[in-house]
Design a protein around this motif. Structure first.
Motif, PDB file in Angstrom:
ATOM      1  N   ARG A 117       0.855  -1.190   0.000  1.00 11.14           N
ATOM      2  CA  ARG A 117       0.000   0.000   0.000  1.00 11.14           C
ATOM      3  C   ARG A 117       0.892   1.242   0.000  1.00 11.14           C
ATOM      4  N   PRO A 118       1.437   1.601  -1.137  1.00  6.12           N
ATOM      5  CA  PRO A 118       2.394   2.728  -1.192  1.00  6.12           C
ATOM      6  C   PRO A 118       1.744   4.043  -0.799  1.00  6.12           C
ATOM      7  N   ASP A 119       2.504   4.836  -0.051  1.00  8.22           N
ATOM      8  CA  ASP A 119       2.055   6.171   0.340  1.00  8.22           C
ATOM      9  C   ASP A 119       2.877   7.187  -0.456  1.00  8.22           C
ATOM     10  N   PRO A 120       2.284   7.853  -1.441  1.00 13.97           N
ATOM     11  CA  PRO A 120       3.064   8.789  -2.263  1.00 13.97           C
ATOM     12  C   PRO A 120       3.650   9.936  -1.463  1.00 13.97           C
ATOM     13  N   ARG A 121       3.066  10.252  -0.317  1.00  9.80           N
ATOM     14  CA  ARG A 121       3.586  11.353   0.499  1.00  9.80           C
ATOM     15  C   ARG A 121       4.998  11.036   0.995  1.00  9.80           C
ATOM     16  N   ILE A 122       5.213   9.783   1.396  1.00 11.16           N
ATOM     17  CA  ILE A 122       6.551   9.386   1.849  1.00 11.16           C
ATOM     18  C   ILE A 122       7.533   9.470   0.684  1.00 11.16           C
ATOM     19  N   VAL A 123       7.088   9.023  -0.480  1.00 10.87           N
ATOM     20  CA  VAL A 123       7.952   9.044  -1.660  1.00 10.87           C
ATOM     21  C   VAL A 123       8.338  10.478  -2.009  1.00 10.87           C
ATOM     22  N   PHE A 124       7.393  11.404  -1.952  1.00 10.94           N
ATOM     23  CA  PHE A 124       7.691  12.789  -2.317  1.00 10.94           C
ATOM     24  C   PHE A 124       8.627  13.458  -1.307  1.00 10.94           C
TER      25      PHE A 124
ATOM     26  N   LEU B 144       7.656   5.667 -12.441  1.00 12.99           N
ATOM     27  CA  LEU B 144       7.170   4.392 -11.927  1.00 12.99           C
ATOM     28  C   LEU B 144       6.073   4.623 -10.878  1.00 12.99           C
ATOM     29  N   LEU B 145       6.240   5.648 -10.062  1.00  7.56           N
ATOM     30  CA  LEU B 145       5.229   5.988  -9.056  1.00  7.56           C
ATOM     31  C   LEU B 145       3.902   6.355  -9.723  1.00  7.56           C
ATOM     32  N   VAL B 146       3.971   7.170 -10.773  1.00  7.32           N
ATOM     33  CA  VAL B 146       2.757   7.564 -11.488  1.00  7.32           C
ATOM     34  C   VAL B 146       2.033   6.339 -12.022  1.00  7.32           C
ATOM     35  N   TRP B 147       2.789   5.401 -12.561  1.00  9.44           N
ATOM     36  CA  TRP B 147       2.215   4.156 -13.083  1.00  9.44           C
ATOM     37  C   TRP B 147       1.636   3.316 -11.952  1.00  9.44           C
ATOM     38  N   ARG B 148       2.408   3.153 -10.887  1.00  7.76           N
ATOM     39  CA  ARG B 148       1.998   2.300  -9.752  1.00  7.76           C
ATOM     40  C   ARG B 148       0.733   2.821  -9.078  1.00  7.76           C
ATOM     41  N   MET B 149       0.579   4.131  -8.995  1.00  4.32           N
ATOM     42  CA  MET B 149      -0.571   4.713  -8.308  1.00  4.32           C
ATOM     43  C   MET B 149      -1.814   4.761  -9.187  1.00  4.32           C
ATOM     44  N   GLY B 150      -1.699   4.393 -10.448  1.00  2.00           N
ATOM     45  CA  GLY B 150      -2.854   4.416 -11.330  1.00  2.00           C
ATOM     46  C   GLY B 150      -3.286   5.806 -11.733  1.00  2.00           C
ATOM     47  N   TRP B 151      -2.306   6.711 -11.829  1.00  2.95           N
ATOM     48  CA  TRP B 151      -2.609   8.101 -12.182  1.00  2.95           C
ATOM     49  C   TRP B 151      -2.633   8.315 -13.690  1.00  2.95           C
ATOM     50  N   LEU B 152      -2.576   7.227 -14.462  1.00  2.19           N
ATOM     51  CA  LEU B 152      -2.593   7.301 -15.921  1.00  2.19           C
ATOM     52  C   LEU B 152      -3.629   6.317 -16.462  1.00  2.19           C
ATOM     53  N   PRO B 153      -4.135   6.577 -17.664  1.00  4.86           N
ATOM     54  CA  PRO B 153      -5.020   5.584 -18.284  1.00  4.86           C
ATOM     55  C   PRO B 153      -4.236   4.310 -18.574  1.00  4.86           C
ATOM     56  N   ASP B 154      -4.919   3.184 -18.558  1.00  2.00           N
ATOM     57  CA  ASP B 154      -4.270   1.912 -18.915  1.00  2.00           C
ATOM     58  C   ASP B 154      -4.056   1.839 -20.429  1.00  2.00           C
TER      59      ASP B 154
ATOM     60  N   ALA C 265       4.392  21.716   2.007  1.00  2.00           N
ATOM     61  CA  ALA C 265       3.197  22.092   2.763  1.00  2.00           C
ATOM     62  C   ALA C 265       1.962  21.366   2.253  1.00  2.00           C
ATOM     63  N   MET C 266       1.986  20.947   0.986  1.00  2.00           N
ATOM     64  CA  MET C 266       0.852  20.221   0.420  1.00  2.00           C
ATOM     65  C   MET C 266       0.900  18.728   0.727  1.00  2.00           C
ATOM     66  N   VAL C 267       2.059  18.243   1.142  1.00  2.00           N
ATOM     67  CA  VAL C 267       2.234  16.802   1.330  1.00  2.00           C
ATOM     68  C   VAL C 267       1.304  16.206   2.388  1.00  2.00           C
TER      69      VAL C 267
END
Length: 255
Positions: free
Chosen positions: A42-49, A98-108, A204-206
């Motif tokens: 369950r990746p948390d993008p906030r930690i990654v950023f 890879l994060l963008v792909w993993r989080m499903g932020w793009l169309p398949d 601040a947005m994280v």
């Protein structure tokens, strides 16, 4: 009498030179932590950023230390540029996309959209003319994919896909973006100060990411807009100077 650059380094200078190389290389540890989070169940993008932000600080300061402590003279057997390029590609291109792909932020299928960016950026890193340090420019989009990934999580998947493909095309086109640390006066300090403020805004947005306040999102976009417009203006001015037969080096940039 031998010049200062030709004199052999002292033991202390050698230690400082290798310390700078280790500092640059430490970015790979931040990249490893980011990769572990991306591949977690369950990746948390906030930690990654946050890890990407820490890597940005390292990348933004190691060059100053390398020049200050003359690593080419004090630790010449290690190619700091090679370390920097490897860490930068992994941290600022491969993992963000890879994060963008993993989080499903793009169309398949996601690979269809990030594939061109991965390849274009790899070619950019291998291009010996990608950095025009004498003129103070990057040639092509300078692989700020960590920033692109941050905004991709706030946009509709189709918009993110179009943005990524467009920037991949810009990566290989003969467009130029200003190198912030080599920007001509009086723009250098405002650009660097603005970059730190921008980083603070993004951090601040994280905590609430991706449910960030709209006003904060719009405010954070002011710096990329300034950077893009200023890059176009300074590049145009530089090309005009070259056309007149001037040195082509904007005032304030070391030749």
């Amino acid at each position: 009498m031998a010049s200062a650059d030709a004199r052999p380094p002292t033991a202390g200078e050698r230690m400082r030179g290798y310390a700078v190389h280790l500092y640059t290389a430490s970015g790979i540890l931040l990249a490893a932590l980011a990769a572990a989070e991306i591949f977690s169940p369950r990746p948390d993008p906030r930690i990654v950023f946050v890890l990407f932000a820490a890597a940005t600080v390292v990348d933004g300061t190691d060059g100053f230390l390398a020049r200050r402590w003359e690593v080419k003279r004090t630790a010449p057997d290690i190619d700091g540029r090679a370390i920097d390029d490897i860490v930068d590609y992994i941290t600022f291109t491969f993992l963000p996309l890879l994060l963008v792909w993993r989080m499903g932020w793009l169309p398949d299928p996601g690979l269809l959209w990030i594939g061109p960016a991965l390849i274009a950026s790899l070619m950019g890193f291998a291009n010996t003319g990608a950095k025009d340090e004498g003129g103070g420019f990057f040639r092509g989009f300078p692989s700020y994919w960590n920033v692109v990934a941050f905004y991709a999580g706030l946009l509709a998947p189709v918009v993110s896909a179009v943005m990524i493909v467009a920037l991949a095309v810009l990566t290989v086109l003969p467009v130029r973006f200003i190198y912030p640390t080599l920007a001509p006066r009086p723009w250098r300090m405002p650009l660097l100060a603005g970059a730190f403020v921008w980083l603070a805004l993004m951090l601040a947005m994280v905590p609430d990411y991706p449910d960030v306040p709209g006003w904060l999102l719009l405010l954070s976009l002011s710096y990329p807009l300034l950077y893009t417009v200023l890059s176009w203006h300074l590049s145009r001015r530089d090309r005009r100077a070259r056309g007149r037969g001037d040195s082509g080096v904007p005032r304030g940039i070391p030749g």
